[in-house]
Design a protein around this motif. Structure first.
Motif, PDB file in Angstrom:
ATOM      1  N   UNK A 156       5.037  -4.395  -3.765  1.00 39.11           N
ATOM      2  CA  UNK A 156       3.750  -3.926  -3.247  1.00 39.11           C
ATOM      3  C   UNK A 156       2.675  -3.859  -4.338  1.00 39.11           C
ATOM      4  N   UNK A 157       2.374  -4.997  -4.975  1.00 43.10           N
ATOM      5  CA  UNK A 157       1.336  -4.981  -6.012  1.00 43.10           C
ATOM      6  C   UNK A 157      -0.046  -4.713  -5.426  1.00 43.10           C
ATOM      7  N   UNK A 158      -0.912  -4.147  -6.249  1.00 43.50           N
ATOM      8  CA  UNK A 158      -2.319  -4.009  -5.876  1.00 43.50           C
ATOM      9  C   UNK A 158      -2.917  -5.415  -5.803  1.00 43.50           C
ATOM     10  N   UNK A 159      -3.651  -5.722  -4.749  1.00 43.50           N
ATOM     11  CA  UNK A 159      -4.266  -7.045  -4.595  1.00 43.50           C
ATOM     12  C   UNK A 159      -5.772  -6.912  -4.749  1.00 43.50           C
ATOM     13  N   UNK A 160      -6.334  -7.633  -5.703  1.00 45.02           N
ATOM     14  CA  UNK A 160      -7.769  -7.610  -5.977  1.00 45.02           C
ATOM     15  C   UNK A 160      -8.321  -9.027  -5.853  1.00 45.02           C
TER      16      UNK A 160
END
Length: 505
Positions: free
Chosen positions: A260-264
């Protein structure tokens, strides 16, 4: 001393924790080696199937044993004792070597920041390293233009090294005090497992266009290979250019990652987490506004080109997510230099010569389209196509040049072992040159001389395809050749006065 039976290895731990331990795995173990010519006593030789010399694998393995190898790990069965068979050894050996190095020499591993995409990988990783270095933090770089801790880079044989060599270098960087590594993740490297063992913390995606189809076959397969970067279980942040038409492949990969990585996202044309607007171009670079969750910032970049705005924004996001203040990072942007051979500028009075690595139709289009915003007179394109590579892109390269530049010079790139006539025939296939000023000069040095001789005040001349490379490969032999040096030498000869061979940035 040696066991007579063969054992299938499933995990790294199996080597050291088998139900019936193998004594030869414990005594004086010195890690792994891929090249039997350089095997050292105490190492385990990894015998990979050779596509060029498949019949010699057994010979290489036997030679390694004779030179003191503790044993062999092979992809396939070999008619030898002392062999562990591991069909997916390519996907595992990086992890093995990392464990060995960390167990024998305890140093904190560098934090891994990786970039993938057809174009922009080299520039983004270099800019990330420069940004962190300007914040007084040691950052290593690994990629096309070299490996090392800035500013000391050594030439690299591949964009992404084999897994063992890569792990050895990462460990060496850590021992020398590097806290970060900015790494180019090529599609070949991702598909072949060269990054296995790397705890990728932040991953960025620039773009995707036609390249390496001789290897991947289709753009869809190529994109899937790139997307593997966003599936690493160690991933904390994914940085994605949503202006690219294949961005959804990377977004899907990151979204499905169980970590669940942060997506930017970033964009120069639409709403995104980091949005660029108000761009103004000049021959000295570009200025623009950057809208973020932290507020709006004015950025003054010394880099030429629209795509370098995208590259710069990606590098700023990566550096910020690594733990640095965005406003302070932006304050250092005017000091950035970028990667050698990527929009590298040589100025001669009122003329501009730009050396760039662009070697795909899209990359050449982007370079020329960007510079059309700056040119006052004519925009030249000097380029060729490499031998023993995707033939389908050759006429597309020529069409890209014809659509954006005039005049153009078709010349040699790296013919390698292919007949240059075949390359030039492919570049001209089904193309009407009647409405264009086109010159075909096979000798690259003479092509550069011609452009320097006839370019006028207000012209911009793009010499594309080789960028940072300091060689030309002909008939399988690399001859010294550097576009930067050749351009400057031609300028010096035109002015009839001595001058440094290095460009003024």
């Amino acid at each position: 001393m040696y066991p007579s039976r063969k054992i299938v290895v499933i995990h790294f731990q199996d080597i050291f924790h088998l139900e019936n331990p193998l004594p030869w795995m414990f005594e004086s173990f010195q890690g792994f080696c891929l090249d039997s010519r350089y095997i050292q006593a105490g190492q385990i030789f990894i015998a990979l199937n050779s596509y060029s010399q498949p019949e010699k694998i057994l010979q290489f393995a036997q030679s390694a044993l004779e030179q003191g190898a503790l044993g062999i790990v092979s992809e396939t069965e070999l008619a030898l004792n002392h062999v562990l068979v591991c069909p997916d050894v390519r996907q595992r050996m990086g992890e093995w070597q990392k464990h060995y190095l960390q167990a024998t020499d305890l140093v904190p591993a560098t934090r891994m920041l990786a970039v993938t995409g057809t174009n922009g990988k080299t520039t983004i990783t270099r800019l990330v390293a420069e940004l962190l270095t300007l914040r007084d933090r040691k950052c290593a770089v690994m990629g096309t233009t070299g490996n090392g801790i800035l500013p000391h880079l050594e030439a690299s044989s591949h964009t992404t090294l084999d897994a063992l060599h890569l792990q050895n270098l990462l460990h060496d960087f850590a021992k020398k005090g590097a806290e970060f590594t900015a790494l180019e993740a090529s599609s070949h490297g991702l598909e072949q497992g060269r990054l296995q063992g790397c705890d990728i913390e932040i991953a960025a995606y620039s773009n995707l266009s036609r390249d390496h189809l001789d290897y991947h076959g289709t753009l869809e397969v190529y994109a899937e290979a790139k997307s593997r970067l966003f599936k690493f279980p160690s991933l904390k942040v994914a940085v994605i250019n949503i202006d690219d038409e294949h961005a959804h492949v990377m977004l899907d990969a990151a979204s499905s990652n169980s970590a669940h990585p942060k997506i930017l996202t970033y964009s120069t044309a639409q709403t995104a987490d980091y949005q660029v607007f108000g761009i103004q171009y000049s021959l000295n670079g570009a200025t623009f506004r950057l809208k973020t969750a932290q507020g709006e910032f004015e950025v003054q970049s010394p880099l030429l080109g629209h795509f370098n705005i995208e590259n710069l924004v990606a590098s700023l996001i990566v550096a910020e997510q690594a733990g640095f203040d965005l406003e302070q990072l932006i304050a250092t942007v005017p000091q950035l230099q970028g990667a050698p051979g990527r929009m590298q500028v040589i100025r001669d009075q009122e003329r501009l010569f730009v050396i760039d690595y662009a070697h795909t139709p899209d990359a050449l289009t982007q370079v020329l389209k960007t510079l059309k915003r700056h040119v006052e007179n004519q925009l030249w394109a000097v380029f060729g196509c490499g031998g023993n590579r995707d033939r389908g892109k050759r006429p597309l390269m020529t069409k890209a040049a014809l659509e954006q530049a005039n005049p153009i010079i078709i010349t040699s790139d790296n013919p390698r072992t292919e007949d240059p006539k075949q390359i030039f025939d492919d570049m001209k296939r089904d193309i009407d040159f009647s409405q264009h000023d086109v010159h075909e000069i096979h000798d690259r040095r003479e092509a550069i001389k011609y452009a320097v001789q006839y370019a006028q005040s207000g012209d911009i001349v793009v010499i594309a395809g080789k960028g940072h490379e300091n060689y030309q490969e002909i008939d399988g032999v690399r001859h010294w050749f550097d576009d930067v040096v050749e351009v400057q030498a031609a300028i010096d000869a035109q002015h009839h006065q001595p001058h440094s061979a290095y460009p003024v940035q």
